[in-house]
Design a protein around this motif. Structure first.
Motif, PDB file in Angstrom:
ATOM      1  N   ARG A   1       0.815  -1.198   0.000  1.00 33.91           N
ATOM      2  CA  ARG A   1       0.000   0.000   0.000  1.00 33.91           C
ATOM      3  C   ARG A   1       0.853   1.253   0.000  1.00 33.91           C
ATOM      4  O   ARG A   1       0.581   2.176  -0.739  1.00 33.91           O
ATOM      5  CB  ARG A   1      -0.891   0.034   1.236  1.00 33.91           C
ATOM      6  N   ARG A   2       1.823   1.245   0.893  1.00 29.36           N
ATOM      7  CA  ARG A   2       2.673   2.417   1.045  1.00 29.36           C
ATOM      8  C   ARG A   2       3.378   2.741  -0.273  1.00 29.36           C
ATOM      9  O   ARG A   2       3.412   3.896  -0.692  1.00 29.36           O
ATOM     10  CB  ARG A   2       3.667   2.140   2.171  1.00 29.36           C
ATOM     11  N   ASN A   3       3.907   1.723  -0.942  1.00 26.17           N
ATOM     12  CA  ASN A   3       4.629   1.950  -2.193  1.00 26.17           C
ATOM     13  C   ASN A   3       3.708   2.461  -3.286  1.00 26.17           C
ATOM     14  O   ASN A   3       4.056   3.380  -4.020  1.00 26.17           O
ATOM     15  CB  ASN A   3       5.321   0.671  -2.654  1.00 26.17           C
ATOM     16  N   LEU A   4       2.533   1.870  -3.412  1.00 27.24           N
ATOM     17  CA  LEU A   4       1.601   2.314  -4.450  1.00 27.24           C
ATOM     18  C   LEU A   4       1.077   3.714  -4.154  1.00 27.24           C
ATOM     19  O   LEU A   4       0.920   4.526  -5.065  1.00 27.24           O
ATOM     20  CB  LEU A   4       0.449   1.323  -4.592  1.00 27.24           C
ATOM     21  N   ALA A   5       0.814   4.005  -2.893  1.00 26.43           N
ATOM     22  CA  ALA A   5       0.356   5.346  -2.521  1.00 26.43           C
ATOM     23  C   ALA A   5       1.412   6.387  -2.874  1.00 26.43           C
ATOM     24  O   ALA A   5       1.089   7.463  -3.378  1.00 26.43           O
ATOM     25  CB  ALA A   5       0.023   5.399  -1.032  1.00 26.43           C
ATOM     26  N   HIS A  11      -5.795   4.739  -3.292  1.00 24.39           N
ATOM     27  CA  HIS A  11      -6.970   3.922  -2.981  1.00 24.39           C
ATOM     28  C   HIS A  11      -6.671   2.457  -3.290  1.00 24.39           C
ATOM     29  O   HIS A  11      -6.844   2.002  -4.419  1.00 24.39           O
ATOM     30  CB  HIS A  11      -8.192   4.403  -3.764  1.00 24.39           C
ATOM     31  N   ILE A  12      -6.244   1.726  -2.286  1.00 26.93           N
ATOM     32  CA  ILE A  12      -5.796   0.348  -2.433  1.00 26.93           C
ATOM     33  C   ILE A  12      -6.722  -0.576  -1.655  1.00 26.93           C
ATOM     34  O   ILE A  12      -7.032  -0.320  -0.498  1.00 26.93           O
ATOM     35  CB  ILE A  12      -4.355   0.170  -1.886  1.00 26.93           C
ATOM     36  N   TYR A  20     -12.373 -15.710  -4.513  1.00 25.65           N
ATOM     37  CA  TYR A  20     -13.425 -16.467  -5.194  1.00 25.65           C
ATOM     38  C   TYR A  20     -14.779 -16.229  -4.523  1.00 25.65           C
ATOM     39  O   TYR A  20     -15.803 -16.107  -5.194  1.00 25.65           O
ATOM     40  CB  TYR A  20     -13.092 -17.957  -5.228  1.00 25.65           C
ATOM     41  N   ARG A  21     -14.793 -16.144  -3.216  1.00 23.63           N
ATOM     42  CA  ARG A  21     -16.047 -15.851  -2.503  1.00 23.63           C
ATOM     43  C   ARG A  21     -16.503 -14.426  -2.803  1.00 23.63           C
ATOM     44  O   ARG A  21     -17.688 -14.173  -3.024  1.00 23.63           O
ATOM     45  CB  ARG A  21     -15.872 -16.058  -1.002  1.00 23.63           C
ATOM     46  N   VAL A  22     -15.565 -13.492  -2.811  1.00 20.27           N
ATOM     47  CA  VAL A  22     -15.897 -12.100  -3.131  1.00 20.27           C
ATOM     48  C   VAL A  22     -16.544 -12.024  -4.507  1.00 20.27           C
ATOM     49  O   VAL A  22     -17.539 -11.330  -4.701  1.00 20.27           O
ATOM     50  CB  VAL A  22     -14.635 -11.213  -3.053  1.00 20.27           C
ATOM     51  N   GLN A  23     -15.996 -12.765  -5.467  1.00 13.52           N
ATOM     52  CA  GLN A  23     -16.581 -12.799  -6.810  1.00 13.52           C
ATOM     53  C   GLN A  23     -17.993 -13.369  -6.782  1.00 13.52           C
ATOM     54  O   GLN A  23     -18.916 -12.787  -7.357  1.00 13.52           O
ATOM     55  CB  GLN A  23     -15.735 -13.677  -7.729  1.00 13.52           C
ATOM     56  N   ARG A  24     -18.135 -14.543  -6.143  1.00 12.81           N
ATOM     57  CA  ARG A  24     -19.455 -15.199  -6.093  1.00 12.81           C
ATOM     58  C   ARG A  24     -20.503 -14.283  -5.473  1.00 12.81           C
ATOM     59  O   ARG A  24     -21.648 -14.255  -5.911  1.00 12.81           O
ATOM     60  CB  ARG A  24     -19.375 -16.493  -5.282  1.00 12.81           C
ATOM     61  N   GLU A  25     -20.092 -13.558  -4.440  1.00 16.27           N
ATOM     62  CA  GLU A  25     -21.020 -12.663  -3.738  1.00 16.27           C
ATOM     63  C   GLU A  25     -21.134 -11.300  -4.409  1.00 16.27           C
ATOM     64  O   GLU A  25     -21.789 -10.408  -3.887  1.00 16.27           O
ATOM     65  CB  GLU A  25     -20.566 -12.512  -2.282  1.00 16.27           C
ATOM     66  N   LYS A  26     -20.480 -11.155  -5.547  1.00 17.80           N
ATOM     67  CA  LYS A  26     -20.530  -9.900  -6.311  1.00 17.80           C
ATOM     68  C   LYS A  26     -20.135  -8.697  -5.449  1.00 17.80           C
ATOM     69  O   LYS A  26     -20.779  -7.651  -5.469  1.00 17.80           O
ATOM     70  CB  LYS A  26     -21.908  -9.708  -6.944  1.00 17.80           C
ATOM     71  N   ARG A  27     -19.031  -8.876  -4.708  1.00 15.59           N
ATOM     72  CA  ARG A  27     -18.525  -7.815  -3.836  1.00 15.59           C
ATOM     73  C   ARG A  27     -17.166  -7.289  -4.300  1.00 15.59           C
ATOM     74  O   ARG A  27     -16.435  -6.692  -3.523  1.00 15.59           O
ATOM     75  CB  ARG A  27     -18.383  -8.322  -2.395  1.00 15.59           C
ATOM     76  N   VAL A  28     -16.821  -7.503  -5.570  1.00  5.19           N
ATOM     77  CA  VAL A  28     -15.539  -6.998  -6.061  1.00  5.19           C
ATOM     78  C   VAL A  28     -15.582  -5.476  -5.976  1.00  5.19           C
ATOM     79  O   VAL A  28     -16.492  -4.841  -6.521  1.00  5.19           O
ATOM     80  CB  VAL A  28     -15.278  -7.456  -7.515  1.00  5.19           C
ATOM     81  N   PRO A  29     -14.628  -4.869  -5.275  1.00  6.01           N
ATOM     82  CA  PRO A  29     -14.669  -3.410  -5.107  1.00  6.01           C
ATOM     83  C   PRO A  29     -14.452  -2.686  -6.441  1.00  6.01           C
ATOM     84  O   PRO A  29     -13.831  -3.224  -7.357  1.00  6.01           O
ATOM     85  CB  PRO A  29     -13.512  -3.120  -4.147  1.00  6.01           C
ATOM     86  N   GLU A  30     -14.969  -1.468  -6.518  1.00  8.28           N
ATOM     87  CA  GLU A  30     -14.718  -0.653  -7.702  1.00  8.28           C
ATOM     88  C   GLU A  30     -13.219  -0.474  -7.809  1.00  8.28           C
ATOM     89  O   GLU A  30     -12.524  -0.322  -6.809  1.00  8.28           O
ATOM     90  CB  GLU A  30     -15.413   0.700  -7.573  1.00  8.28           C
ATOM     91  N   HIS A  31     -12.715  -0.502  -9.033  1.00  3.74           N
ATOM     92  CA  HIS A  31     -11.274  -0.412  -9.218  1.00  3.74           C
ATOM     93  C   HIS A  31     -10.945   0.069 -10.618  1.00  3.74           C
ATOM     94  O   HIS A  31     -11.769   0.001 -11.529  1.00  3.74           O
ATOM     95  CB  HIS A  31     -10.612  -1.771  -8.964  1.00  3.74           C
ATOM     96  N   ASP A  32      -9.725   0.564 -10.759  1.00  5.04           N
ATOM     97  CA  ASP A  32      -9.225   1.002 -12.062  1.00  5.04           C
ATOM     98  C   ASP A  32      -8.247   0.008 -12.646  1.00  5.04           C
ATOM     99  O   ASP A  32      -8.071  -0.064 -13.860  1.00  5.04           O
ATOM    100  CB  ASP A  32      -8.544   2.359 -11.938  1.00  5.04           C
ATOM    101  N   VAL A  34      -6.088  -4.003 -11.636  1.00  8.23           N
ATOM    102  CA  VAL A  34      -5.872  -5.144 -10.749  1.00  8.23           C
ATOM    103  C   VAL A  34      -4.377  -5.442 -10.735  1.00  8.23           C
ATOM    104  O   VAL A  34      -3.772  -5.597 -11.805  1.00  8.23           O
ATOM    105  CB  VAL A  34      -6.657  -6.389 -11.224  1.00  8.23           C
ATOM    106  N   VAL A  35      -3.799  -5.506  -9.554  1.00  4.84           N
ATOM    107  CA  VAL A  35      -2.395  -5.868  -9.382  1.00  4.84           C
ATOM    108  C   VAL A  35      -2.369  -7.034  -8.416  1.00  4.84           C
ATOM    109  O   VAL A  35      -2.858  -6.915  -7.289  1.00  4.84           O
ATOM    110  CB  VAL A  35      -1.567  -4.693  -8.806  1.00  4.84           C
ATOM    111  N   THR A  36      -1.818  -8.170  -8.844  1.00  3.22           N
ATOM    112  CA  THR A  36      -1.854  -9.335  -7.974  1.00  3.22           C
ATOM    113  C   THR A  36      -0.697 -10.298  -8.241  1.00  3.22           C
ATOM    114  O   THR A  36      -0.118 -10.304  -9.320  1.00  3.22           O
ATOM    115  CB  THR A  36      -3.201 -10.084  -8.096  1.00  3.22           C
TER     116      THR A  36
END
Length: 115
Positions: A1-5, A11-12, A20-32, A34-36
């Motif tokens: 976080r610190r490096n990206l900020a 906003h990280i 996978y659960r976040v996807q199934r529950e349609k809770r993927v946060p708004e984003h510009d 994806v870094v993973t």
């Protein structure tokens, strides 16, 4: 976080949660973007690639260079034309503090060339 900020990305979303659960529950946060750095085991990389392409946002995925040779790689890209960034040499990195394998031993990666 610190490096990206420090680079202008304040906003990280970096939480220890089951994506996978976040996807199934349609809770993927708004984003510009994806870094993973996904797990390389099982079917994590092909599942992530499929999701990233369908997601339609830019993505940066740290994977070993052998991934682009896998049978699933080209078909999973669809019409995407990735750009490859490669380090000048091999490097070793460690899992985040407190992340352990099933035996409780702190995991350390082997050396990887990245694609």
């Amino acid at each position: 976080r610190r490096n990206l900020a420090a680079e202008g990305f304040p906003h990280i979303h970096n939480e220890n949660e089951d994506f996978y659960r976040v996807q199934r529950e349609k809770r993927v946060p708004e984003h510009d973007v994806v870094v993973t750095n996904p797990p390389y085991s099982a079917d994590h990389v092909p599942r992530l690639l499929k999701w990233a392409v369908k997601n339609g946002k830019p993505w940066i995925i740290l994977v070993p260079n052998y991934v682009y040779m896998k049978d699933y790689y080209q078909p999973s890209l669809g019409n995407c034309k990735p750009i490859y960034l490669c380090p000048p040499g091999r490097y070793t990195y460690e899992s985040p503090k407190g992340v352990a394998d099933a035996t409780g031993k702190i995991r350390k990666s082997g050396e990887h060339k990245t694609a």
